[in-house]
Structures are given as structure tokens and as C-alpha cells.
Design a protein around this motif. Sequence first.
Motif, PDB file in Angstrom:
ATOM      1  N   TYR A  80      16.472   3.542  13.578  1.00 50.33           N
ATOM      2  CA  TYR A  80      15.931   4.541  12.640  1.00 50.33           C
ATOM      3  C   TYR A  80      15.767   3.969  11.235  1.00 50.33           C
ATOM      4  O   TYR A  80      14.719   4.122  10.601  1.00 50.33           O
ATOM      5  CB  TYR A  80      16.843   5.762  12.605  1.00 50.33           C
ATOM      6  CG  TYR A  80      16.524   6.722  11.500  1.00 50.33           C
ATOM      7  CD1 TYR A  80      15.416   7.568  11.571  1.00 50.33           C
ATOM      8  CD2 TYR A  80      17.310   6.778  10.347  1.00 50.33           C
ATOM      9  CE1 TYR A  80      15.113   8.444  10.556  1.00 50.33           C
ATOM     10  CE2 TYR A  80      17.016   7.653   9.316  1.00 50.33           C
ATOM     11  CZ  TYR A  80      15.917   8.490   9.424  1.00 50.33           C
ATOM     12  OH  TYR A  80      15.621   9.344   8.408  1.00 50.33           O
ATOM     13  N   LYS A  81      16.786   3.285  10.713  1.00 54.28           N
ATOM     14  CA  LYS A  81      16.737   2.776   9.342  1.00 54.28           C
ATOM     15  C   LYS A  81      15.625   1.750   9.162  1.00 54.28           C
ATOM     16  O   LYS A  81      14.897   1.777   8.162  1.00 54.28           O
ATOM     17  CB  LYS A  81      18.083   2.166   8.963  1.00 54.28           C
ATOM     18  CG  LYS A  81      19.208   3.197   8.846  1.00 54.28           C
ATOM     19  CD  LYS A  81      20.491   2.544   8.370  1.00 54.28           C
ATOM     20  CE  LYS A  81      21.595   3.582   8.192  1.00 54.28           C
ATOM     21  NZ  LYS A  81      22.861   2.967   7.721  1.00 54.28           N
ATOM     22  N   ALA A  82      15.466   0.869  10.131  1.00 57.27           N
ATOM     23  CA  ALA A  82      14.426  -0.154  10.025  1.00 57.27           C
ATOM     24  C   ALA A  82      13.033   0.483  10.072  1.00 57.27           C
ATOM     25  O   ALA A  82      12.145   0.113   9.294  1.00 57.27           O
ATOM     26  CB  ALA A  82      14.583  -1.178  11.142  1.00 57.27           C
ATOM     27  N   ILE A  83      12.858   1.445  10.968  1.00 53.43           N
ATOM     28  CA  ILE A  83      11.554   2.110  11.087  1.00 53.43           C
ATOM     29  C   ILE A  83      11.253   2.919   9.833  1.00 53.43           C
ATOM     30  O   ILE A  83      10.129   2.908   9.319  1.00 53.43           O
ATOM     31  CB  ILE A  83      11.537   3.006  12.342  1.00 53.43           C
ATOM     32  CG1 ILE A  83      11.672   2.144  13.610  1.00 53.43           C
ATOM     33  CG2 ILE A  83      10.260   3.835  12.397  1.00 53.43           C
ATOM     34  CD1 ILE A  83      11.792   2.955  14.888  1.00 53.43           C
ATOM     35  N   TYR A  84      12.277   3.624   9.316  1.00 56.92           N
ATOM     36  CA  TYR A  84      12.087   4.434   8.104  1.00 56.92           C
ATOM     37  C   TYR A  84      11.709   3.550   6.918  1.00 56.92           C
ATOM     38  O   TYR A  84      10.779   3.875   6.161  1.00 56.92           O
ATOM     39  CB  TYR A  84      13.369   5.204   7.813  1.00 56.92           C
ATOM     40  CG  TYR A  84      13.308   6.044   6.569  1.00 56.92           C
ATOM     41  CD1 TYR A  84      12.643   7.275   6.562  1.00 56.92           C
ATOM     42  CD2 TYR A  84      13.899   5.601   5.385  1.00 56.92           C
ATOM     43  CE1 TYR A  84      12.581   8.038   5.418  1.00 56.92           C
ATOM     44  CE2 TYR A  84      13.843   6.368   4.232  1.00 56.92           C
ATOM     45  CZ  TYR A  84      13.188   7.585   4.252  1.00 56.92           C
ATOM     46  OH  TYR A  84      13.122   8.344   3.111  1.00 56.92           O
ATOM     47  N   SER A  85      12.394   2.415   6.759  1.00 56.81           N
ATOM     48  CA  SER A  85      12.091   1.513   5.652  1.00 56.81           C
ATOM     49  C   SER A  85      10.683   0.937   5.776  1.00 56.81           C
ATOM     50  O   SER A  85       9.954   0.810   4.780  1.00 56.81           O
ATOM     51  CB  SER A  85      13.117   0.378   5.606  1.00 56.81           C
ATOM     52  OG  SER A  85      14.423   0.888   5.432  1.00 56.81           O
ATOM     53  N   TYR A  86      10.296   0.613   6.979  1.00 54.90           N
ATOM     54  CA  TYR A  86       8.963   0.062   7.201  1.00 54.90           C
ATOM     55  C   TYR A  86       7.878   1.082   6.834  1.00 54.90           C
ATOM     56  O   TYR A  86       6.895   0.745   6.158  1.00 54.90           O
ATOM     57  CB  TYR A  86       8.813  -0.364   8.657  1.00 54.90           C
ATOM     58  CG  TYR A  86       7.434  -0.852   9.017  1.00 54.90           C
ATOM     59  CD1 TYR A  86       7.025  -2.148   8.704  1.00 54.90           C
ATOM     60  CD2 TYR A  86       6.525  -0.007   9.645  1.00 54.90           C
ATOM     61  CE1 TYR A  86       5.748  -2.596   9.024  1.00 54.90           C
ATOM     62  CE2 TYR A  86       5.250  -0.434   9.959  1.00 54.90           C
ATOM     63  CZ  TYR A  86       4.864  -1.728   9.657  1.00 54.90           C
ATOM     64  OH  TYR A  86       3.606  -2.155   9.965  1.00 54.90           O
ATOM     65  N   LEU A  87       8.070   2.334   7.271  1.00 56.44           N
ATOM     66  CA  LEU A  87       7.073   3.368   6.980  1.00 56.44           C
ATOM     67  C   LEU A  87       6.993   3.650   5.488  1.00 56.44           C
ATOM     68  O   LEU A  87       5.901   3.811   4.929  1.00 56.44           O
ATOM     69  CB  LEU A  87       7.415   4.647   7.749  1.00 56.44           C
ATOM     70  CG  LEU A  87       7.277   4.579   9.272  1.00 56.44           C
ATOM     71  CD1 LEU A  87       7.728   5.883   9.914  1.00 56.44           C
ATOM     72  CD2 LEU A  87       5.838   4.279   9.674  1.00 56.44           C
ATOM     73  N   ILE A  88       8.158   3.723   4.825  1.00 52.76           N
ATOM     74  CA  ILE A  88       8.159   4.010   3.391  1.00 52.76           C
ATOM     75  C   ILE A  88       7.455   2.907   2.606  1.00 52.76           C
ATOM     76  O   ILE A  88       6.687   3.168   1.673  1.00 52.76           O
ATOM     77  CB  ILE A  88       9.604   4.199   2.884  1.00 52.76           C
ATOM     78  CG1 ILE A  88      10.205   5.486   3.462  1.00 52.76           C
ATOM     79  CG2 ILE A  88       9.643   4.233   1.369  1.00 52.76           C
ATOM     80  CD1 ILE A  88       9.475   6.745   3.041  1.00 52.76           C
ATOM     81  N   CYS A  89       7.698   1.661   2.997  1.00 53.94           N
ATOM     82  CA  CYS A  89       7.099   0.536   2.278  1.00 53.94           C
ATOM     83  C   CYS A  89       5.594   0.446   2.493  1.00 53.94           C
ATOM     84  O   CYS A  89       4.864   0.012   1.596  1.00 53.94           O
ATOM     85  CB  CYS A  89       7.763  -0.771   2.699  1.00 53.94           C
ATOM     86  SG  CYS A  89       9.494  -0.923   2.195  1.00 53.94           S
ATOM     87  N   ASN A  90       5.123   0.821   3.640  1.00 53.75           N
ATOM     88  CA  ASN A  90       3.722   0.620   3.971  1.00 53.75           C
ATOM     89  C   ASN A  90       2.847   1.857   3.822  1.00 53.75           C
ATOM     90  O   ASN A  90       1.619   1.751   3.930  1.00 53.75           O
ATOM     91  CB  ASN A  90       3.588   0.099   5.411  1.00 53.75           C
ATOM     92  CG  ASN A  90       4.130  -1.309   5.574  1.00 53.75           C
ATOM     93  OD1 ASN A  90       3.437  -2.290   5.336  1.00 53.75           O
ATOM     94  ND2 ASN A  90       5.390  -1.407   5.988  1.00 53.75           N
ATOM     95  N   LEU A  91       3.456   3.020   3.587  1.00 52.05           N
ATOM     96  CA  LEU A  91       2.671   4.249   3.474  1.00 52.05           C
ATOM     97  C   LEU A  91       2.571   4.765   2.049  1.00 52.05           C
ATOM     98  O   LEU A  91       1.926   5.783   1.809  1.00 52.05           O
ATOM     99  CB  LEU A  91       3.277   5.343   4.363  1.00 52.05           C
ATOM    100  CG  LEU A  91       3.195   5.114   5.876  1.00 52.05           C
ATOM    101  CD1 LEU A  91       3.825   6.284   6.614  1.00 52.05           C
ATOM    102  CD2 LEU A  91       1.742   4.941   6.322  1.00 52.05           C
ATOM    103  N   GLN A  92       3.231   4.091   1.077  1.00 49.84           N
ATOM    104  CA  GLN A  92       3.219   4.580  -0.298  1.00 49.84           C
ATOM    105  C   GLN A  92       1.804   4.707  -0.850  1.00 49.84           C
ATOM    106  O   GLN A  92       1.457   5.689  -1.506  1.00 49.84           O
ATOM    107  CB  GLN A  92       4.050   3.646  -1.186  1.00 49.84           C
ATOM    108  CG  GLN A  92       5.544   3.740  -0.959  1.00 49.84           C
ATOM    109  CD  GLN A  92       6.103   5.054  -1.451  1.00 49.84           C
ATOM    110  OE1 GLN A  92       5.564   5.663  -2.362  1.00 49.84           O
ATOM    111  NE2 GLN A  92       7.186   5.500  -0.849  1.00 49.84           N
ATOM    112  N   GLU A  93       0.986   3.703  -0.606  1.00 48.67           N
ATOM    113  CA  GLU A  93      -0.350   3.699  -1.198  1.00 48.67           C
ATOM    114  C   GLU A  93      -1.289   4.703  -0.546  1.00 48.67           C
ATOM    115  O   GLU A  93      -2.381   4.951  -1.068  1.00 48.67           O
ATOM    116  CB  GLU A  93      -0.954   2.304  -1.085  1.00 48.67           C
ATOM    117  CG  GLU A  93      -1.091   1.797   0.343  1.00 48.67           C
ATOM    118  CD  GLU A  93      -1.605   0.371   0.395  1.00 48.67           C
ATOM    119  OE1 GLU A  93      -2.203   0.021   1.420  1.00 48.67           O
ATOM    120  OE2 GLU A  93      -1.399  -0.364  -0.583  1.00 48.67           O
TER     121      GLU A  93
END
Length: 332
Positions: free
Chosen positions: A74-87
Motif C-alpha cells: 500500500y505505501k509504495a503504491i500510494y507514494s507512486y500515485l502521489i508523485c506521478n499524479l500531482q501535475e
Amino acid sequence: MSKQEVLHRYSQSITLLKKESTDAGISEDEFQKLYFDSLKSHNITAERNPQRRYTKYFTIVLITLTVLCMVYNYKAIYSYLICNLQEYIYPGLRLIRKLSIPFISLFPALTELYQEPCLIQNPFFTVVDMDCWPCSSINNVRQAKNPQPTNQQQSAPFIYETEQSAIKMHTLRQIYMQNKEIFDNEAPKILTNNKFHTTPQDLFENIHIDDKNLYIWKSTNFNVARILRQVIPRPKVVPKFGQSTERFIIIDSSQSSFHVPDTECNFSFLLSLSGARTVQLRPAEECKHQCKSLKVELKESHLLWYNWWYWRPVVQSSSGNNTFIAHVGSYC
């Protein structure tokens, strides 16, 4: 039932079906063709059923494994989504806004929800390990003589006399009638007795002398705030910038106790426009074991400043017959 009995009943059913077909004008060749076609379709369905069953089980197992992997990582997936969906957040919200325009045009009453800072409040919300020292040493509400704009470090409540002129019920009615279209469109709901909503027109055109109700009129619109600013100037303790557009006008002729509405910002004030009432400042639920409950007499044209983060004001019941009119605002 034995196999012989089953075959016998099946043979009888075929004979009966053949007889009914002959009576219906179907030839023997046509009947045989229909019979063999039905056998073929039955065999195809029987062959497909196991395949469907295996596909169903495989899908369930695959979904279960996928969910377990997502929970475990969960933590890895959440971090990935947050980093790549900001823009994509703001362009996505802008697209949603454009797509919602036709829907809003069909239901214009939904536009008032846009102004609300919170659509649904959580009554069970509490702050874990809240620091209550700002209110723990407060024993009374001090009287201020010439207060200045309050900075962010202030937390102790105080009261002072303003230069606000008294506003009676007829004055509010006059303000409403002069700006009826704006109020009806942008502040159309008045909470009555904390139970149901009424309209400004019902309040000001059908009010009676013996009316015993509590009215809380809320507005979050710039146009309404601009109108109210003409008769209720910005208090001197409120900084020039940062005041919320959220406004509350309280009209209480019931002389009963009621809670002052929660404001958008934590630096709040309660200004008496007409009448006087006793206000009890109850500590927040998180600080009730460390901070004391305070009482103060709020006279006409006096302003009570408090930090909503630590205090919850309650207007006490009164034995008088005067209508209490107050203004509630806040700033961040």
C-alpha cells in the motif's frame, strides 16, 4: 428412477412431440432436423459450462491475489500515485468543472454548495493530544479599552465596546427589501429553531410581534458580504486582510439557549447588534479537563472575540422580551 424408466419416459415424450408436430403441419424430415439441431445446441452448452466455471474461478483467484498485493504494498503504491499524479490534479479538476456546467445549468440550486467550506461535518471529530495550554490559564474574559488588530498569537477571549450602531428588526427588513433579489438568490435559506429552513421573504414579510423563534441566516457570498459591510463595518480587531466572506446574522426572540454556529476560521467574533445576552464560553471537548468555562455579559454594540479552536460559545436563555440580534464572523 432406473435408466430404463428414464428412457421410456423420454421415448414417450418424443413420440408425443412428434404427433403434435404432425398435427401442426410439420413434416417428418423437418421434425428430425429440429430434433438433431436441439441435440447439438445442448451438447455445445454442456461443453461450455465447465469452461465458464473454470474462467469464473480463475477470475476470483486473480482478483483476490491482486487485492492482497495492493494491501501488502500500500505505501509504495500510494507514494507512486502521489508523485506521478500531482501535475494532473488541477487539469482534472478544471475538466470536471467544465463538464459540470451543463448539469449545473439544469439544477442552479446546486451552485450554493460550491460556497460551502464543508458539506458534511463530522460530529465525532476530535484532535488527538491537543495542546490546551493557551486556555488553561484563562480565568475570565477581560475587558479591552482600545483593542488593535489581533495577531495570530492571541488566544485569550476579550470583550470591548465598538462604534457599531444598533440594528433593529425593521432595519434588517429595510436592508433586505432594498436588496431583495441578491438576498433571495445568494442567501435564500434561514435556519429556524435549528430544525428547518425558511426564506428571507417569509421572515421579513410575515413576522409577528409575538414571534418566538431562533433564526440563523448564513451567507458565504461576496455580494451579500459587501451589502452587510455597509451597515456592519469591519471591527477594528479584525485585520484588513483575511476576513472570511462567511457571515451569520442571528435573530433570537425565543429567549432560549443556543450554540453560536461554528465559523470557517478559528479567530471568531460575536457582535451584538441589538439587545443583550449572557454568553458562556465552554472549553473545547479536548480541553474541558484543563480549561474553565467562562461567562460574560454581551451588551448592545459590544463585541466578544474568541478563538474557536479552544472555546465554544453558548448564548444563555433570558427572561426579557427583547429580540437579540447578533453578527458572527471570523478571519484566518
